[in-house]
Design a protein around this motif. Sequence first.
Motif, short mmCIF file in Angstrom:
data_model
loop_
_atom_site.label_atom_id
_atom_site.label_comp_id
_atom_site.label_asym_id
_atom_site.label_seq_id
_atom_site.Cartn_x
_atom_site.Cartn_y
_atom_site.Cartn_z
N THR A 20 5.19 -7.74 -3.00
CA THR A 20 4.17 -6.85 -2.92
C THR A 20 2.86 -6.99 -3.99
O THR A 20 3.21 -7.53 -4.91
CB THR A 20 4.73 -5.39 -3.07
OG1 THR A 20 5.27 -5.22 -4.26
CG2 THR A 20 5.85 -5.17 -1.90
N ASN A 91 -2.94 6.26 -0.92
CA ASN A 91 -3.28 5.78 0.61
C ASN A 91 -2.40 4.76 1.00
O ASN A 91 -2.39 3.62 1.13
CB ASN A 91 -4.81 5.04 0.55
CG ASN A 91 -5.28 4.89 1.72
OD1 ASN A 91 -4.74 5.57 2.74
ND2 ASN A 91 -6.25 3.96 1.77
N HIS A 94 -2.16 2.51 4.01
CA HIS A 94 -3.03 1.22 4.19
C HIS A 94 -3.02 0.41 2.87
O HIS A 94 -3.80 -0.49 2.43
CB HIS A 94 -4.48 1.74 4.35
CG HIS A 94 -4.64 2.41 5.55
ND1 HIS A 94 -5.00 1.86 6.68
CD2 HIS A 94 -4.85 3.83 5.37
CE1 HIS A 94 -5.37 2.88 7.41
NE2 HIS A 94 -5.22 4.01 7.02
N TYR A 95 -1.84 0.59 2.14
CA TYR A 95 -1.52 0.02 0.82
C TYR A 95 -1.78 -1.82 0.98
O TYR A 95 -2.84 -2.17 0.15
CB TYR A 95 -0.26 0.25 0.55
CG TYR A 95 0.10 -0.46 -0.92
CD1 TYR A 95 -0.61 -0.27 -2.21
CD2 TYR A 95 1.27 -1.29 -1.07
CE1 TYR A 95 -0.32 -0.93 -3.14
CE2 TYR A 95 1.56 -2.03 -2.01
CZ TYR A 95 0.99 -1.66 -3.15
OH TYR A 95 1.30 -2.49 -4.47
N MET A 96 -1.01 -2.14 1.60
CA MET A 96 -1.06 -3.79 1.79
C MET A 96 -2.32 -4.40 2.42
O MET A 96 -2.91 -5.63 1.74
CB MET A 96 0.02 -4.08 2.70
CG MET A 96 1.39 -3.82 2.26
SD MET A 96 1.87 -4.48 0.67
CE MET A 96 1.99 -6.13 1.14
N ARG A 97 -3.19 -3.63 2.93
CA ARG A 97 -4.45 -4.00 3.40
C ARG A 97 -5.58 -3.69 2.72
O ARG A 97 -6.38 -4.68 2.64
CB ARG A 97 -4.83 -3.16 4.94
CG ARG A 97 -5.98 -3.79 5.69
CD ARG A 97 -6.16 -3.24 6.86
NE ARG A 97 -6.47 -1.53 6.80
CZ ARG A 97 -6.67 -0.96 7.72
NH1 ARG A 97 -6.42 -1.39 8.88
NH2 ARG A 97 -7.13 0.54 7.31
N THR A 98 -5.46 -2.72 1.69
CA THR A 98 -6.41 -2.52 0.79
C THR A 98 -6.60 -3.27 -0.53
O THR A 98 -7.56 -3.62 -1.06
CB THR A 98 -6.56 -1.05 0.34
OG1 THR A 98 -5.48 -0.40 -0.19
CG2 THR A 98 -6.79 -0.15 1.76
N SER A 100 -6.30 -6.34 -2.62
CA SER A 100 -6.65 -7.83 -2.40
C SER A 100 -6.54 -8.31 -3.95
O SER A 100 -7.31 -8.46 -4.69
CB SER A 100 -8.09 -8.14 -2.28
OG SER A 100 -8.49 -7.55 -1.14
#
Length: 274
Positions: A20, A91, A94-98, A100
């Motif tokens: 992660t 949030n 949408h943790y993995m998507r937001t 970077s």
Amino acid sequence: MLGGNVSIMSVRRADPQLGTPMYFLLSDLSFSDICFCSVTVSKMLETLLSERKTISVSSCFAQMFFLLLSGCSEVFILSAMASDRYAAICNPLHYMRTMSCSQLVAGAWLIGSMYALINTLPLSALHLCGPNTINHFSCELPSLVALSCSETFTSDMVFPTSALTIGLVSFSLTLGSYIHILTTILRIRSEEGRHKAFSTCISHLIVVGLFYGTGLFRYFRLNSASSVVLDGLVSIQYSILMPMLNPLIYSLKNKEVKAVLRRLLGGKNHSAPK
């Protein structure tokens, strides 16, 4: 300190469940800690064990450059970790998507490189003709400026301005993240839920407090608080003790890291008989 930080990096690679963003940033913090302490400890040990306690001017400038680089990078990695906690708590869907992480880490090292460069170049133009004894265990910028016989106006202006800018930006990002995190935690109705959310942040808050506190005292203290011994002790705190304590602080507060470490140190896995 090397073993602890290498262990954190190895743990992340050993277990796919630790892939992660949080563990990516923790691994990069360990890498930054290794760079930070390697710049000072290796030369310090060499100096202590040898009869000639000297360092060349070029080596001294190089040491200072990499100290500024790794220190500034670590500050922004800590800010990225605060943003990670904000995304995970405020949030989570949408943790993995937001997050970077690779871009955040690359940005941290890029800013660190620019910060080190703009402070090293003015210093390299100074004429060091005065005393050649550094009253410190490493080549930090304030100690080198004190040895100059030429005008130090540029360094005296560039360093505080750049350090204050870097400090305010990174601290504002960290503080803003934790204000939103605290607001979110206080809206959680169950006491167990609030405790669980806050426990994921406490380790990071300890590290941020120690790092910022000692760094600010070393570089922005009043002249009346000047002390060679005290400056040395404070520098040891953020350049040697912090890289050594970070793995302990994070691993002791993190169940996943402790579980993987126990598995890795527990020896070979024994398969059941057929």
